[in-house]
Motif scaffolding. Structure first.
Motif, PDB file in Angstrom:
ATOM      1  N   GLU A   1      55.945  18.926   2.565  1.00  0.00           N
ATOM      2  CA  GLU A   1      56.534  19.884   3.506  1.00  0.00           C
ATOM      3  C   GLU A   1      55.830  21.231   3.333  1.00  0.00           C
ATOM      4  OE1 GLU A   1      61.137  18.134   3.599  1.00  0.00           O
ATOM      5  OE2 GLU A   1      60.712  20.151   2.815  1.00  0.00           O
TER       6      GLU A   1
ATOM      7  N   ARG B   1      56.655  20.296  -1.968  1.00  0.00           N
ATOM      8  CA  ARG B   1      56.851  21.498  -1.148  1.00  0.00           C
ATOM      9  C   ARG B   1      55.685  22.469  -1.361  1.00  0.00           C
ATOM     10  NH1 ARG B   1      61.673  19.665  -2.987  1.00  0.00           N
ATOM     11  NH2 ARG B   1      63.297  19.321  -1.381  1.00  0.00           N
TER      12      ARG B   1
ATOM     13  N   ILE C   1      59.871  15.034  -2.771  1.00  0.00           N
ATOM     14  CA  ILE C   1      59.211  15.887  -1.777  1.00  0.00           C
ATOM     15  C   ILE C   1      58.252  16.851  -2.479  1.00  0.00           C
ATOM     16  CG2 ILE C   1      59.567  17.676  -0.017  1.00  0.00           C
ATOM     17  CD1 ILE C   1      62.291  16.424   0.550  1.00  0.00           C
TER      18      ILE C   1
ATOM     19  N   ASP D   1      57.562  18.593   9.509  1.00  0.00           N
ATOM     20  CA  ASP D   1      57.899  19.225   8.228  1.00  0.00           C
ATOM     21  C   ASP D   1      57.186  20.564   8.015  1.00  0.00           C
ATOM     22  OD1 ASP D   1      59.536  17.012   7.463  1.00  0.00           O
ATOM     23  OD2 ASP D   1      57.702  15.902   6.957  1.00  0.00           O
TER      24      ASP D   1
ATOM     25  N   ASP E   1      63.503  15.598  -6.542  1.00  0.00           N
ATOM     26  CA  ASP E   1      63.331  14.597  -5.488  1.00  0.00           C
ATOM     27  C   ASP E   1      61.847  14.309  -5.359  1.00  0.00           C
ATOM     28  OD1 ASP E   1      62.220  16.745  -4.054  1.00  0.00           O
ATOM     29  OD2 ASP E   1      64.107  17.205  -3.044  1.00  0.00           O
TER      30      ASP E   1
ATOM     31  N   ASN F   1      55.116  12.758   2.233  1.00  0.00           N
ATOM     32  CA  ASN F   1      56.348  13.407   1.780  1.00  0.00           C
ATOM     33  C   ASN F   1      56.169  14.918   1.546  1.00  0.00           C
ATOM     34  OD1 ASN F   1      54.642  12.623  -0.367  1.00  0.00           O
ATOM     35  ND2 ASN F   1      56.280  12.935  -1.855  1.00  0.00           N
TER      36      ASN F   1
ATOM     37  N   LYS G   1      49.179  15.638   5.205  1.00  0.00           N
ATOM     38  CA  LYS G   1      50.218  14.702   5.652  1.00  0.00           C
ATOM     39  C   LYS G   1      49.708  13.270   5.771  1.00  0.00           C
ATOM     40  CE  LYS G   1      54.011  15.401   6.955  1.00  0.00           C
ATOM     41  NZ  LYS G   1      55.296  15.246   6.220  1.00  0.00           N
TER      42      LYS G   1
END
Length: 479
Positions: A318, A287, A285, A346, A283, A316, A311
């Protein structure tokens, strides 16, 4: 062989880091019996183990530093101390001169008094403390000095009064109280002592005290010198001192440790343990993961501030903060308040989890500590081929950039507490998947070459056998 491992504030009450290190040694050496001498902060921890203890742990002795809160003594007695004992007590309390720890041990373990608090309520102690006040703290009220010093040394004195289990070999895994207990064990049982120093305990306490609100400014030096004296006790008594990387060895020598005692045994990881971790989800995101205890020395607040910067450019992203949250409830609450104040989204505090369930899903790993030794969390992340952003503490820079090994960087390093640079480093990695993959590969290659778990275990097995000896093992087995 029966080996007594002396641990302060770690095994078996806390997971990760030094605790994982201890657990690994014990489980990989089933041929030896182990005693755990566990020094905890709070009595409420009694029996609250975070590990299933291996079968070769034959005893756990627990003592807690908050026991001083319940100690009361008889006021105004005199114990007729010798001049040498007075001199050593004065030196320990912040006076001039070196401490003869044998005198301290013999005095506190003698039958002169039933309770440590009896001595701290005696005329002998008052005379020593009054002399220090007149010499170095003449503007400080005596009552304030009395209660400050009492709270400082009573946990140590109570610890010295405890019995130390018999073993063939003693292994303290820090200086501080654990180091003093190791020195006491050598004094009482005349057996060898190994000291392993992951981080520099006295330097870490100094950083905490400088920032602490509970220590008044004019008492900070007193507390700092006290912890340096505890470290000196461990250095002097140890037969061998083990550290994890070259810079720590240099600091130990600066602090007075005999360089001929010091050896370097780095931590190690088994990369095979991480070959089956889950893959990064397909995806968009990013991380970012941090494997840490939520405590001040890990500087979670700087981590949150740096993530705020991320951010703004990587919406996107987290952040997963993976580790125990209950060790310092007040600090954890402050971190949650900061998340709310900064309106950060997030951010996930997972609490204690099985790290292998999370590491594979992370794109970047992060460490923002203000002090470290050679963090296992970094080695484990490198074993998963994950790129890092760390602060320049302990051996982090050495782990990520190597020492001329011809392997490229495994991450980016930023100054301590510099959330702007930490944030920018995270942004750089977030926006460059090729760089992340390259640094991940470099990290994996470095741990496979230089930080093998089997080498770490082999080194300690040899060290134990060399100092503990076959005869000591045979005597323990026969008894």
């Amino acid at each position: 062989m029966k080996i007594c491992i002396i641990a302060e504030g770690s095994y078996p009450y806390i997971t990760g880091g030094v605790s994982s290190w201890i657990h690994s040694i014990i489980t990989r050496m089933p041929e030896h019996q182990f005693i755990i001498y566990a020094i905890g902060a709070h009595s409420k921890q009694k029996g609250q183990y975070k590990y299933k203890l291996p079968a070769n742990i034959v005893e756990v002795k627990e003592i807690f530093l908050d026991a001083y809160m319940y100690e009361e003594g008889e006021w105004g007695r005199r114990f007729r101390l010798t001049n040498s004992k007075k001199k050593d007590i004065r030196a320990l309390l912040g006076g001039e001169g070196d401490v003869n720890w044998s005198n301290i041990f013999n005095l506190l373990r003698s039958n002169k008094f039933e309770r440590v608090a009896d001595f701290l309520s005696s005329k002998d102690y008052f005379d020593i403390l009054e002399d220090i006040c007149r010499t170095d703290f003449n503007l400080v009220p005596f009552t304030e000095m009395f209660w400050t010093v009492r709270s400082m040394i009573l946990p140590l004195f109570l610890t010295i009064r405890h019995e130390v289990p018999q073993a063939d070999l003693y292994h303290s895994v820090s200086t501080g109280y654990a180091g003093v207990v190791g020195a006491l064990a050598k004094h009482v049982h005349e057996k060898p002592l190994i000291l392993t120093e992951h981080g520099i305990y006295s330097r870490e306490r100094e950083e905490e005290i400088i920032k602490a609100d509970w220590v008044k400014g004019y008492f900070k030096d007193l507390w700092i010198e006290y912890f340096y004296r505890l470290s000196s006790c461990a250095y002097e008594s140890s037969d061998r001192v083990i550290t994890l990387f070259s810079r720590n060895k240099e600091i130990e020598i600066e602090l007075g440790c005999d360089p001929d005692k010091i050896s370097i045994i780095p931590n190690g990881v088994n990369t095979e343990d991480y070959k089956d971790i889950s893959a990064i989800p397909d995806d968009d995101i990013i991380r970012i993961g941090a494997v840490v205890r939520v405590v001040p020395i890990k500087d979670i607040k700087t981590m949150l501030q740096s993530f705020l910067i991320v951010k703004r450019e990587v919406p996107n992203a987290e952040l997963y903060i993976m580790g125990p949250i209950e060790e310092d409830d007040e600090y954890y609450s402050e971190c949650l308040s900061m998340v709310k104040t900064l309106e950060l989204e997030d951010v996930h505090f997972t609490g204690e989890v099985n790290i292998k369930d999370y590491l594979g899903r992370m794109d970047i790993l992060l460490l923002t500590s203000i002090s470290e030794g050679q963090p296992l969390a970094v080695l484990e992340g490198m074993a998963c081929a994950k790129p890092f952003v760390t602060t320049n503490v302990g051996s982090c820079k050495e782990l990520l950039t190597g020492l001329g090994d011809g392997i490229g960087p495994a991450g980016l390093v930023a100054p301590v507490m510099h959330y702007e640079q930490i944030g920018q480093a995270l942004i750089q990695l977030s926006k460059d998947s090729n760089l992340r993959e390259e640094m991940g590969r470099n990290g994996l290659e470095r741990v496979q070459r230089h930080y093998k778990h089997k080498d770490f275990i082999t080194s300690y097995r040899h060290l134990y056998q060399t100092l503990g000896g076959v005869r000591g093992w045979q005597e323990s087995a026969s008894s």
